[in-house]
Design a protein around this motif. Structure first.
Motif, mmCIF file in Angstrom:
data_model
loop_
_atom_site.group_PDB
_atom_site.id
_atom_site.type_symbol
_atom_site.label_atom_id
_atom_site.label_comp_id
_atom_site.label_asym_id
_atom_site.label_seq_id
_atom_site.Cartn_x
_atom_site.Cartn_y
_atom_site.Cartn_z
ATOM 1 N N ARG A 1 -2.685 4.990 0.148
ATOM 2 C CA ARG A 1 -1.456 4.397 -0.381
ATOM 3 C C ARG A 1 -0.977 3.202 0.455
ATOM 4 O O ARG A 1 -0.041 2.521 0.084
ATOM 5 C CB ARG A 1 -0.332 5.446 -0.426
ATOM 6 C CG ARG A 1 -0.618 6.626 -1.322
ATOM 7 C CD ARG A 1 0.621 7.458 -1.619
ATOM 8 N NE ARG A 1 1.438 7.745 -0.449
ATOM 9 C CZ ARG A 1 2.642 7.194 -0.240
ATOM 10 N NH1 ARG A 1 3.159 6.340 -1.105
ATOM 11 N NH2 ARG A 1 3.345 7.510 0.848
ATOM 12 N N TRP A 2 -1.625 2.979 1.588
ATOM 13 C CA TRP A 2 -1.211 1.913 2.494
ATOM 14 C C TRP A 2 -2.373 0.964 2.754
ATOM 15 O O TRP A 2 -3.527 1.350 2.670
ATOM 16 C CB TRP A 2 -0.746 2.490 3.832
ATOM 17 C CG TRP A 2 0.384 3.457 3.732
ATOM 18 C CD1 TRP A 2 0.303 4.810 3.452
ATOM 19 C CD2 TRP A 2 1.774 3.174 3.916
ATOM 20 N NE1 TRP A 2 1.547 5.361 3.455
ATOM 21 C CE2 TRP A 2 2.469 4.387 3.738
ATOM 22 C CE3 TRP A 2 2.492 2.022 4.217
ATOM 23 C CZ2 TRP A 2 3.858 4.483 3.853
ATOM 24 C CZ3 TRP A 2 3.865 2.102 4.343
ATOM 25 C CH2 TRP A 2 4.536 3.324 4.155
ATOM 26 N N SER A 3 -2.049 -0.262 3.096
ATOM 27 C CA SER A 3 -3.080 -1.236 3.467
ATOM 28 C C SER A 3 -2.876 -1.658 4.914
ATOM 29 O O SER A 3 -1.825 -1.378 5.527
ATOM 30 C CB SER A 3 -3.011 -2.459 2.554
ATOM 31 O OG SER A 3 -1.885 -3.266 2.874
ATOM 32 N N GLY B 1 6.940 -5.122 9.535
ATOM 33 C CA GLY B 1 5.927 -4.395 8.785
ATOM 34 C C GLY B 1 6.503 -3.915 7.468
ATOM 35 O O GLY B 1 7.488 -4.463 6.964
ATOM 36 N N THR B 2 5.898 -2.871 6.922
ATOM 37 C CA THR B 2 6.347 -2.274 5.666
ATOM 38 C C THR B 2 6.805 -0.846 5.921
ATOM 39 O O THR B 2 6.144 -0.098 6.642
ATOM 40 C CB THR B 2 5.213 -2.259 4.633
ATOM 41 O OG1 THR B 2 4.789 -3.600 4.367
ATOM 42 C CG2 THR B 2 5.667 -1.616 3.319
ATOM 43 N N LEU C 1 6.163 5.028 7.941
ATOM 44 C CA LEU C 1 5.330 3.862 8.212
ATOM 45 C C LEU C 1 3.884 4.180 7.884
ATOM 46 O O LEU C 1 3.501 5.342 7.746
ATOM 47 C CB LEU C 1 5.459 3.466 9.691
ATOM 48 C CG LEU C 1 6.865 3.102 10.168
ATOM 49 C CD1 LEU C 1 6.897 3.021 11.696
ATOM 50 C CD2 LEU C 1 7.328 1.789 9.554
ATOM 51 N N ALA C 2 3.070 3.147 7.775
ATOM 52 C CA ALA C 2 1.655 3.328 7.466
ATOM 53 C C ALA C 2 0.987 4.182 8.538
ATOM 54 O O ALA C 2 1.262 4.007 9.735
ATOM 55 C CB ALA C 2 0.969 1.968 7.370
ATOM 56 N N PRO C 3 0.118 5.118 8.151
ATOM 57 C CA PRO C 3 -0.556 5.970 9.136
ATOM 58 C C PRO C 3 -1.389 5.145 10.118
ATOM 59 O O PRO C 3 -2.055 4.185 9.732
ATOM 60 C CB PRO C 3 -1.449 6.871 8.278
ATOM 61 C CG PRO C 3 -0.862 6.818 6.913
ATOM 62 C CD PRO C 3 -0.276 5.456 6.773
#
Length: 230
Positions: free
Chosen positions: A160-162, A195-196, A145-147
């Motif tokens: 690399r994530w938004s 989420g992503t 998952l996104a940090p």
């Protein structure tokens, strides 16, 4: 053959309302879609109810194609039969590095340890603890998952994530019902995550998608679904 089934539910009927509001009734209806001797060692029966765009949808995943006519008769429309697809075809396309939009209703819990006693399972009730539970489960479920803001990671990884990728708790509630004639109510705290995610271990993710994540999987929890981004 693992299958994924979609059934449109009608909340305006008595049968529809009963299944939507009573997890025990829904559990029984979903289990009745499958014969009692099914092998759930590699794919268990999972279900989830989603409401969006004025539609109420029951999703069912299982180790074989279910017989769902009784659910349609009780809680749906004759003109909208159940739709089942070969889930294995999708599962076999998963590869490391892919990104997907995900959604999951789960029962985030923890074990309260006391010296000399067996740990007591309790529910996470705050959003912060529920999100932390999701990140912990991701480590062994085949995805990243996104940090988070306080996570130790490199600037390159963060880039690399938004902000749109970060998982969120869309809603939280507690189901209360009675099971098996017992007078003691069963309470299941639920959270809907979205989420992503990024695939890190395709095999582990396939197991998560077919076996579920967390507790209360027979009562509408643990079913992770993926959709293309954009």
């Amino acid at each position: 053959m693992t299958t994924l089934t979609k059934i449109l539910l009608n909340p305006r009927t008595r049968g529809g309302r009963k299944l939507i509001t009573d997890p025990q009734s829904m559990h029984a209806a979903v289990r009745a879609c499958f014969p009692p001797d099914i092998d759930e060692s590699e794919s268990r029966v999972l279900w989830r109810v989603d409401t969006r765009d004025q539609e109420t949808i029951l999703y069912i995943a299982g180790p074989e194609k279910p017989t769902c006519q009784h659910v349609v008769d009780q809680a749906g429309w004759e003109s909208r039969p159940a739709q089942s697809a070969d889930y294995d075809r999708f599962l076999n396309t998963l590869m490391r590095g892919q990104r997907w939009h995900f959604e999951m209703v789960a029962n985030p819990t923890y074990s309260e340890w006391k010296k000399g006693e067996r740990g007591k399972v309790k529910a996470h009730v705050s959003i912060a603890h529920q999100i932390s539970w999701l990140y912990k489960k991701a480590e062994t479920s085949g995805f990243a998952l996104a940090p988070r803001i306080d996570d130790t990671t490199s600037d390159a990884e963060r880039s690399r994530w938004s902000a749109h990728d970060e998982p969120q708790v869309l809603e939280r509630w507690t189901d209360t019902f009675r099971r098996g004639g017992s007078q003691r109510p069963v309470r299941i705290a639920k959270a809907r995550f979205a989420g992503t995610l990024e695939v890190t271990d395709p095999d582990a993710l396939r197991r998560s998608l077919t076996l579920g994540i967390g507790r209360a999987r027979g009562y509408g929890c643990g079913m992770l679904t993926l959709a293309r981004i954009g």
